[in-house]
Design a protein around this motif. Sequence first.
Motif, short mmCIF file in Angstrom:
data_model
loop_
_atom_site.label_atom_id
_atom_site.label_comp_id
_atom_site.label_asym_id
_atom_site.label_seq_id
_atom_site.Cartn_x
_atom_site.Cartn_y
_atom_site.Cartn_z
N LEU A 16 0.83 -1.34 0.00
CA LEU A 16 0.04 0.07 -0.04
C LEU A 16 0.98 1.16 0.11
O LEU A 16 2.00 1.33 0.97
CB LEU A 16 -0.86 -0.04 1.07
CG LEU A 16 -1.68 1.12 1.64
CD1 LEU A 16 -2.78 1.47 0.70
CD2 LEU A 16 -2.43 0.95 2.88
N CYS A 17 0.38 2.37 -0.77
CA CYS A 17 1.23 3.61 -0.89
C CYS A 17 0.18 4.50 -1.00
O CYS A 17 -1.00 4.65 -1.63
CB CYS A 17 1.97 3.56 -2.17
SG CYS A 17 2.83 5.15 -2.42
N VAL A 18 0.30 5.45 -0.03
CA VAL A 18 -0.53 6.57 0.25
C VAL A 18 0.08 8.07 -0.11
O VAL A 18 1.32 8.05 0.27
CB VAL A 18 -1.27 6.74 1.57
CG1 VAL A 18 -2.22 5.55 1.80
CG2 VAL A 18 -0.46 6.91 2.57
N PRO A 305 -7.40 -4.63 -0.36
CA PRO A 305 -6.07 -4.78 -0.12
C PRO A 305 -5.56 -3.73 0.60
O PRO A 305 -4.71 -4.04 1.68
CB PRO A 305 -5.51 -4.45 -1.69
CG PRO A 305 -6.49 -3.76 -2.68
CD PRO A 305 -7.52 -4.12 -2.10
N SER A 306 -6.09 -2.51 0.89
CA SER A 306 -5.70 -1.68 1.97
C SER A 306 -6.11 -1.93 3.34
O SER A 306 -5.30 -1.93 4.43
CB SER A 306 -6.26 -0.22 1.87
OG SER A 306 -7.51 -0.24 2.44
N LEU A 307 -7.23 -2.69 3.59
CA LEU A 307 -7.63 -3.55 4.46
C LEU A 307 -6.59 -4.56 5.27
O LEU A 307 -5.87 -4.69 6.27
CB LEU A 307 -8.82 -4.13 4.64
CG LEU A 307 -9.95 -3.19 4.91
CD1 LEU A 307 -11.24 -4.10 4.30
CD2 LEU A 307 -10.27 -2.88 6.08
N ILE A 349 3.61 0.36 5.07
CA ILE A 349 3.00 1.48 4.29
C ILE A 349 3.97 2.43 3.79
O ILE A 349 4.84 3.02 4.41
CB ILE A 349 1.85 1.91 4.95
CG1 ILE A 349 0.75 0.83 5.35
CG2 ILE A 349 0.91 3.13 4.10
CD1 ILE A 349 -0.38 1.35 6.25
N ILE A 350 3.67 2.68 2.46
CA ILE A 350 4.84 3.71 1.77
C ILE A 350 4.14 5.06 1.84
O ILE A 350 2.86 5.23 1.51
CB ILE A 350 5.02 3.32 0.50
CG1 ILE A 350 5.75 1.76 0.33
CG2 ILE A 350 6.11 4.39 -0.28
CD1 ILE A 350 5.67 1.18 -1.07
N ARG A 351 4.63 6.11 2.08
CA ARG A 351 4.00 7.45 1.95
C ARG A 351 4.83 8.36 0.67
O ARG A 351 6.19 8.11 0.74
CB ARG A 351 4.26 8.34 3.29
CG ARG A 351 3.59 7.72 4.44
CD ARG A 351 2.33 8.20 4.53
NE ARG A 351 1.90 9.41 4.75
CZ ARG A 351 1.84 10.00 5.97
NH1 ARG A 351 1.70 9.17 7.17
NH2 ARG A 351 1.54 11.31 6.02
N LEU A 352 4.09 8.62 -0.16
CA LEU A 352 4.85 9.35 -1.38
C LEU A 352 4.43 10.78 -1.42
O LEU A 352 3.23 11.24 -1.34
CB LEU A 352 4.04 8.63 -2.70
CG LEU A 352 4.78 8.98 -3.99
CD1 LEU A 352 6.33 8.46 -4.25
CD2 LEU A 352 4.02 8.66 -5.27
#
Length: 352
Positions: A16-18, A305-307, A349-352
Motif C-alpha cells: 500500500l502506498c498513500v 487490499p488496503s485492509l 506502508i509507503i508515503r509518497l
Amino acid sequence: MARWNIKNVALRGVSLCVPDRVVKTEDFEFFTAEDAEVFNNTVGIKSRYLAPDDVCASDLCQAAGEKLLNELGWDKESVDVLLFESVTGDYKTPPTSCLLQDRMGFSQHCFTMDIPMGCCGCMYAMTIGANLLSAGSVKRALLLVGDTAVRMGSLKDKSRVPLFGDCGTALALEYDTAADEIRVDFQSMGKGGAALMTPHGGFRQPVTPESFIYEDFGNGIKRAPVHTLINGMDVFSFAISRPPQTVAAFMEDYGIDKDMDIDYFLIHQANKMIVDRVVKKLKLDATKVPYNLEEYGNLGGASLPSLMVSRLKEQLTTNPQTLLLSSFGLGLTWGTMFLKTKPMIIPDIIRL
C-alpha cells in the motif's frame, strides 16, 4: 452464472502506498465544526490521504509495486502479467498499464491490461489475473489497484468529496499447484449505472463549454456535468441489499460456515453506515470485520487490499488465513470471493 473456481494460484504479497498529505473532516471549508462531528460519527470517515495534482494513481501504484517486488525478491523479467485497475488512468489512451510496463522496466513479453471497474476493481483484477495464471502458461502477475478519485468530483460537492481518499496498492499472484482454490461470484445491474456516474467526458456526451458550468443542487452540493456524482440514497439501498444477499447465497451454495470457516470478512469500505448494515444483515462476528475507513476513507478498488495491509498485516504474514471478500460499486457491480492464504509478504506502508 459468473462464478469461477480458480485452481493453482496463490497470493504472495500485498502493498500500500498513500500520498503524504492527510486531510481531516474538519479541514473542509464547507463543514462547520458541528457538521464535521456528525459526519465523523455517522459516515465514519475522519481523515483521508489526498494526492497533489501532479501525482497520479499510476505513481502511487508504481511505488507500491516496486516495493512489493523488491521484498518478494522477484526479478522484473519474471513478471508475465501486469494489470492496472483504476478509473483515474493517466490518459484516455494509451492504456496506463502499457506505460507502467515501460516505466517499471518489465519485459516486452509482459501481458498488460487496464481494468476501470471502480470499487469492485481489486476483485476483478484478481479474478482476471488468477484465471490467466491458472493453466500454468504464465507464472507471475502483478496487479496494481488504485485511484486518485477525489479530483474526479467537484470540490464544492459536500455529498462526495469527503468520502474518498487516494492511494495505490499492489498484489502479487503466482502459479502454484499446491494453492487452495479461489472461489468467485460476480453480478452486474447496469440499469443502476446512473447512481454513480460522470455525465460528461466520454463519447456519449463529449466535453463542451457547458460541461464546466456549476449547478447548485442545495445542501452543499455544487457540481458541473464534468464531475462525478453519487446518488447517495440509491447507492445505499443497493449496497445494503444486493451484496449481502449474494454473500449469504454464496456461503450457502459452497457450504461455508461464517462462524467456523472464515477468519476475516473484508467488506468494501464505502462508509460506516453501509458496512455496519451489511454486518448486521449477515449476522457476522464483529471481531472478524476490520475497518479502516476512519483513517483512509473510501479507496475504491483499493479498499480491500488496503485492509489487508493496514489492519491484517500481522495475521497475513505469520499464519494461514481464510478470507471472504465482498465489494460493490459503480456499474452497478458487486462480487464475493473466498480466498485461503498462506503467510505472505506485506511491506510497511509507503508515503509518497
